[in-house]
Motif scaffolding. Structure first.
Motif, short mmCIF file in Angstrom:
data_model
loop_
_atom_site.label_atom_id
_atom_site.label_comp_id
_atom_site.label_asym_id
_atom_site.label_seq_id
_atom_site.Cartn_x
_atom_site.Cartn_y
_atom_site.Cartn_z
N GLN A 206 -15.83 -84.10 -93.11
CA GLN A 206 -15.28 -82.76 -93.26
C GLN A 206 -13.76 -82.77 -93.03
N TRP A 207 -13.05 -82.10 -93.92
CA TRP A 207 -11.59 -82.04 -93.86
C TRP A 207 -11.14 -80.59 -94.07
N ARG A 208 -10.12 -80.17 -93.34
CA ARG A 208 -9.51 -78.87 -93.58
C ARG A 208 -8.54 -78.97 -94.75
N ILE A 209 -8.47 -77.91 -95.54
CA ILE A 209 -7.60 -77.91 -96.71
C ILE A 209 -6.73 -76.66 -96.71
N ALA A 210 -5.45 -76.85 -96.93
CA ALA A 210 -4.52 -75.75 -97.18
C ALA A 210 -3.65 -76.18 -98.35
N ASN A 228 -14.71 -76.44 -101.03
CA ASN A 228 -15.00 -75.01 -100.92
C ASN A 228 -13.72 -74.27 -100.56
N ILE A 229 -13.29 -73.36 -101.40
CA ILE A 229 -12.11 -72.53 -101.13
C ILE A 229 -12.60 -71.20 -100.55
N TYR A 230 -12.20 -70.93 -99.30
CA TYR A 230 -12.68 -69.74 -98.61
C TYR A 230 -11.75 -68.53 -98.79
N ASP A 231 -10.46 -68.77 -98.76
CA ASP A 231 -9.49 -67.67 -98.81
C ASP A 231 -8.38 -67.97 -99.80
N LYS A 232 -7.90 -66.92 -100.43
CA LYS A 232 -6.79 -67.01 -101.37
C LYS A 232 -5.84 -65.85 -101.07
N PHE A 233 -4.58 -66.18 -100.75
CA PHE A 233 -3.60 -65.17 -100.39
C PHE A 233 -2.43 -65.21 -101.37
N ASP A 234 -1.93 -64.04 -101.70
CA ASP A 234 -0.71 -63.99 -102.50
C ASP A 234 0.43 -64.64 -101.72
N ARG A 235 1.21 -65.43 -102.42
CA ARG A 235 2.35 -66.08 -101.79
C ARG A 235 3.58 -65.19 -101.98
N LYS A 236 4.02 -64.59 -100.88
CA LYS A 236 5.16 -63.68 -100.93
C LYS A 236 6.19 -64.11 -99.90
N PRO A 237 7.46 -64.15 -100.26
CA PRO A 237 8.49 -64.49 -99.27
C PRO A 237 8.56 -63.41 -98.20
N ILE A 238 8.83 -63.82 -97.00
CA ILE A 238 8.94 -62.87 -95.91
C ILE A 238 10.15 -61.97 -96.15
N PRO A 239 10.04 -60.66 -95.95
CA PRO A 239 11.14 -59.75 -96.28
C PRO A 239 12.44 -60.08 -95.53
N ASP A 240 13.53 -59.91 -96.24
CA ASP A 240 14.85 -60.10 -95.62
C ASP A 240 15.34 -58.75 -95.12
N SER A 241 14.66 -58.26 -94.08
CA SER A 241 14.94 -56.92 -93.56
C SER A 241 15.47 -57.01 -92.14
N PRO A 242 16.11 -55.95 -91.65
CA PRO A 242 16.60 -55.96 -90.25
C PRO A 242 15.48 -56.22 -89.25
N LEU A 243 14.27 -55.67 -89.54
CA LEU A 243 13.14 -55.89 -88.63
C LEU A 243 12.79 -57.37 -88.54
N VAL A 244 12.68 -58.02 -89.68
CA VAL A 244 12.30 -59.43 -89.69
C VAL A 244 13.42 -60.28 -89.08
N LYS A 245 14.67 -59.96 -89.40
CA LYS A 245 15.79 -60.71 -88.83
C LYS A 245 15.78 -60.63 -87.31
N ALA A 246 15.47 -59.45 -86.78
CA ALA A 246 15.41 -59.29 -85.32
C ALA A 246 14.23 -60.08 -84.75
#
Length: 326
Positions: A206-210, A228-246
């Motif tokens: 057994q091996w983990r896959i990402a 077996n693929i369990y999850d599929k997530f949209d690939r989105k860049p993290i926002p360049d916002s004041p909240l994220v920068k902080a």
């Protein structure tokens, strides 16, 4: 590798040291060499004490400088000096040689885990992680225990340990072969994947896959060549916002990013508190992703509390964050 495996590796190396005529014919030197091999097999992991400080420091530095090229050279000198001070009759040169080999072997085998080491420092801070052996591999551990039992019951230590190392070497080759087959199967399943991370588990097949494509993150597990693929997530860049920068000024998020090569993000608001969460995709367990970094900020974007580490339920995470804020 785990502490138990490093211990049995150190003892085994002490048995192999009997191939050295100086060690084999001088009982005091033999005793000192076995001690040096055991201590040398454990010394690089002294940075585990960083956990007592906090997870951020531990994540950023564990298997870092203590596993570097300068450390591999300095640990044997320090250990040999202490042991020779206690046992001055031991042959200094041969004590140093076998202690050096123990330290080198520790760092070398850690490279094969998915965690890896910064073994190339100071020339490179890159983490070297081949990802073919689990941190605790029961087969490697049991092989060492069986060999040490044969030695304890009178078998020739040199022959026994050489046979052990030959079997372990073949086992490593087998693991590389299985990893290659799994990666090939993942590429057939996810032809759009640009990057594939395959991590071993405690179970042989057994091996983990990402995996990462231009548009998605994929998480799954391999059972032999069955993917077996369990999850599929949209690939989105993290926002360049004041909240994220902080949020990214927080030491826990910085430590997480320095360690995790594949993660997704979530931003939420709870009453007057903003939450930024990063989720490592390599360690899915029972439909949950336990390795995270979370930071809470107020409406003025001031950090209230944060945490990074392994959490297996939201209740425990909330308790951790509440504890951090007190």
């Amino acid at each position: 590798m785990d502490t138990g495996t490093h211990i049995v590796m150190g003892i085994a190396l002490g048995g192999l040291a009997m191939i050295d005529p100086v060690v084999a014919t001088h009982p005091v030197t033999a005793t000192a060499v076995v001690a040096g091999a055991i201590v040398g097999s454990l010394a690089p992991d002294v940075d585990t004490v960083l956990k007592l400080r906090n997870n951020a420091v531990y994540i950023r530095h564990h298997r870092g400088i203590t596993h570097s090229i300068p450390a591999v050279l300095l640990w044997p000198i320090a250990i040999t000096g202490v042991i020779h001070f206690i046992v001055p009759e031991a042959n200094l040169l041969h004590l140093w040689l076998w202690t050096f080999l123990a330290v080198f072997l520790h760092v070398f085998v850690d490279i094969f885990n998915s965690y890896g080491t910064q073994a190339l420092r100071p020339f490179s801070s890159k983490w070297v992680a081949l990802g073919v052996i689990n941190t605790f591999d029961p087969i490697i551990f049991l092989l060492h225990v069986v060999a040490l039992m044969f030695w304890a019951f009178g078998a020739n230590p040199v022959f026994t340990i050489l046979l052990l190392y030959g079997i372990v070497f073949l086992y490593y080759l087998l693991r590389f072969s299985v990893q290659h087959a799994v990666k090939h199967a993942v590429r057939n399943t996810l032809p759009s994947a640009e990057e594939i991370i395959i991590a071993p588990t405690i179970r042989f097949f057994q091996w983990r896959i990402a995996a990462i494509s231009k548009t998605h993150h994929y998480v799954g597990r391999a059972y032999g060549r069955s993917i077996n693929i369990y999850d599929k997530f949209d690939r989105k860049p993290i926002p360049d916002s004041p909240l994220v920068k902080a949020a990214l000024q927080d030491k826990n998020l910085q430590a997480f990013i320095s360690f995790s090569p594949i993660y997704r993000w979530e931003i939420a608001q709870h009453e007057h508190i903003h939450e930024v969460r990063l989720i490592d995709l390599r360690y899915r367990s029972n439909d949950y992703y336990p390795f995270v970094a979370v930071v809470h900020l107020n409406e003025d974007l001031e950090i209230l509390n944060s945490y990074t580490g392994w959490i297996f339920s939201e209740d425990k995470l909330r308790k951790k964050l509440d504890f951090m804020s007190n």
